[in-house]
Design a protein around this motif. Structure first.
Motif, PDB file in Angstrom:
ATOM      1  N   THR A 117     -34.661  -8.622   4.361  1.00 31.76           N
ATOM      2  CA  THR A 117     -33.232  -8.930   4.563  1.00 31.76           C
ATOM      3  C   THR A 117     -33.072 -10.205   5.400  1.00 31.76           C
TER       4      THR A 117
ATOM      5  N   GLU B 237     -33.243  -3.922  -1.145  1.00 32.12           N
ATOM      6  CA  GLU B 237     -33.382  -2.457  -1.214  1.00 32.12           C
ATOM      7  C   GLU B 237     -33.728  -2.010  -2.637  1.00 32.12           C
TER       8      GLU B 237
ATOM      9  N   ARG C 106     -25.865  -4.601   8.826  1.00 30.50           N
ATOM     10  CA  ARG C 106     -27.284  -4.534   9.147  1.00 30.50           C
ATOM     11  C   ARG C 106     -27.652  -3.157   9.699  1.00 30.50           C
ATOM     12  N   GLY C 107     -28.774  -2.638   9.253  1.00 32.52           N
ATOM     13  CA  GLY C 107     -29.208  -1.305   9.688  1.00 32.52           C
ATOM     14  C   GLY C 107     -28.549  -0.172   8.914  1.00 32.52           C
TER      15      GLY C 107
HETATM   16  N1  ASP Z   1     -32.316  -3.904   5.052  1.00 31.63           N
HETATM   17  C1  ASP Z   1     -31.109  -3.800   5.833  1.00 31.63           C
HETATM   18  C2  ASP Z   1     -31.301  -4.498   7.174  1.00 31.63           C
HETATM   19  O1  ASP Z   1     -32.377  -5.029   7.437  1.00 31.63           O
HETATM   20  C3  ASP Z   1     -30.632  -2.397   6.000  1.00 31.63           C
HETATM   21  C4  ASP Z   1     -31.559  -1.462   6.758  1.00 31.63           C
HETATM   22  O2  ASP Z   1     -32.729  -1.770   6.967  1.00 31.63           O
HETATM   23  O3  ASP Z   1     -31.085  -0.394   7.163  1.00 31.63           O
HETATM   24  O4  ASP Z   1     -30.396  -4.557   7.939  1.00 31.63           O
END
Ligand code: ASP
Ligand code: ADP
Ligand code: MG
Length: 422
Positions: A47, A79, A155-156
């Motif tokens: 990402t 993803e 993010r996340g």
């Molecule tokens: N790949 C996304 C990020 O790095 C979502 C996640 O990892 O939860 O934010």
């Protein structure tokens, strides 16, 4: 058969070998008889790398603010790659599996590109796959809006996909696998003495996550609290299939008598000081209104009388909103006919979290005393019913966290555990 939602984060699927290890774990759980929905994040730093590519192609530091729709198209690819690869690896282990994008899983969101919120999960195809005895692999962090646009959850956000699916499918268990063996009393990569918390309430976990504890996405915890989903946070790096990790639940056992649950920090904060404004609520009301109209979200606010009919207002904002905040504050000072604006960037907010703080005097004093003794200057402070936040210079973040962790160690929950190497 119990229905289990498992989520694997970026580091957990960061290489072909890691994907194979996750596939073996999933296949073992399937053989034991669990029905499984597996949510997966993009591999490793994908990402970040895609975000960096967008910055280079556009020449913009934040391509997402100019091109939100395309940013979502771009980032969801990460993803999708991980979901397809994990599905192949699971099938090689002899279990039936099928991957779905957020859109195919009918994760319906609002229209807010790059920070969408889940409205509803229809999940028909996921249920069908489960009925056919397959493991359903769902690409995390993404959904589709009512206008059929592809969106991301911020993010996340894969944690949020997992918890929302667990709520929608009324799963028996929701397990978040990551690169540390649970939720710690502080980020174990910053505070070597941090310990695993065995049980934590939704409310405290929400406070920790909102204050910057990256291990759980705050929205995920909010959904878990509202829908009564218990979450277990576990390490994907251990081969133990029954590790305990951390249980995030409504009413943890045996938490009374602890002053603090943990510490969290959030870098990239900035402070504005407006001096010499006309005294009275009218000034602060005008200032806060103008900042809100300018789309600047304000964190801490304090006012002080300067005498002679003048007052000062101090407030903190996220560092990337500083320039806008400075411009708005300058206009307000000019409109009010007096006042100067000073800004200070490069600050980090440290938050002490614990429902045990309620009604217990002296926590503030001890935190200040500790930071003073460590030579860390405090540039602002605020409280909620279960937290205290202190602004410190960014370069002293780790010193401040360690000093506070030492000072309150005896009153904090947690067991000592070593963190597996990444
Ligand atoms: N790949 C996304 C990020 O790095 C979502 C996640 O990892 O939860 O934010
Ligand atoms: P994932 O890719 O699995 O979603 P994240 O990087 O988002 O993993 O979150 C895990 C990281 O969160 C850990 O490596 C750790 O450095 C950090 N972290 C911050 N605060 C905490 C905490 N209180 N407990 C555990 N980990 C924390
Ligand atoms: Mg994460």
């Amino acid at each position: 058969m119990p229905l289990v939602v498992q989520k694997f984060g970026g580091t957990s699927v960061g290489s072909p070998e890691r994907i194979q290890a996750v596939a073996r774990r999933v296949a073992r759980a399937r053989k034991r008889g669990d029905d499984l929905v597996v949510v997966v994040s993009a591999m490793g730093h994908t990402t970040d790398e895609l975000t960096e590519l967008a910055a280079r192609v556009t020449g913009l530091e934040r391509a997402g603010s100019e091109h939100p729709r395309e940013m979502d198209m771009l980032l969801t690819a990460g993803e999708r790659i991980a979901a397809a690869l994990l599905t192949m690896a699971i099938r090689q282990e002899g279990a039936e599996a099928c991957s779905f994008t957020g859109s195919q899983a009918a994760i319906i969101t609002d229209e807010q590109h790059t920070a969408a919120r889940i409205r509803e999960i229809r999940g028909g195809r996921v249920r069908e796959a489960l009925d056919e005895g397959m493991v359903a692999i769902v690409a995390g962090f993404q959904g589709v809006s009512g206008e059929r646009e592809i969106t991301t959850l911020g993010r996340g956000g894969s944690d949020t996909t997992a918890v929302a699916l667990a709520a929608a499918l009324q799963a028996d268990r929701c397990e978040i696998f990551t690169d540390v063996p649970g939720v710690f009393t502080a980020d174990p990569r910053r505070v070597p003495g941090a310990r695993v918390i065995r049980e934590i309430s939704h409310a405290e976990m929400l406070e920790m996550a909102s204050a910057g504890a990256q291990v759980m996405h705050a929205r995920a915890v909010d959904i878990a609290a509202r829908f009564g989903v218990d979450i277990r946070v576990l390490s994907s790096f251990s081969d133990d299939d029954t590790p305990s990790g951390t249980l995030i639940t409504a009413m943890p056992r045996a938490m009374e008598d602890l002053v603090l649950t943990g510490l969290a920090s959030s870098a990239g904060q900035a402070k504005l000081v407006l001096r010499g404004l006309p005294a009275g609520m009218a000034s602060s009301t005008e200032l806060l209104g103008a900042l809100a109209d300018g789309g600047v979200s304000v964190d801490m606010v304090s006012e002080a009388d300067e005498g002679g009919g003048r007052m000062q207002v101090q407030l903190t904002v996220a560092g990337d909103a500083l320039e806008r905040a400075r411009a708005v504050a300058g206009e307000v000072a000019a409109r009010l006919g007096s006042g100067t604006v000073e800004v200070q960037g490069g600050l980090t907010r440290i938050t002490l979290v614990g429902s045990g703080m309620t009604g217990r005097p002296g926590v503030y004093a001890r935190a200040y005393r500790t930071l003073h003794a460590a030579g860390v200057e405090v540039h602002g402070a605020s409280t909620s019913s279960i937290s205290i936040s202190l602004l410190v210079p960014a370069e002293r973040e780790d010193d401040a966290l360690r000093a506070l962790h030492d000072a309150f160690a005896l009153e904090m929950a947690g067991e000592h555990t070593t963190v597996a190497e990444r």
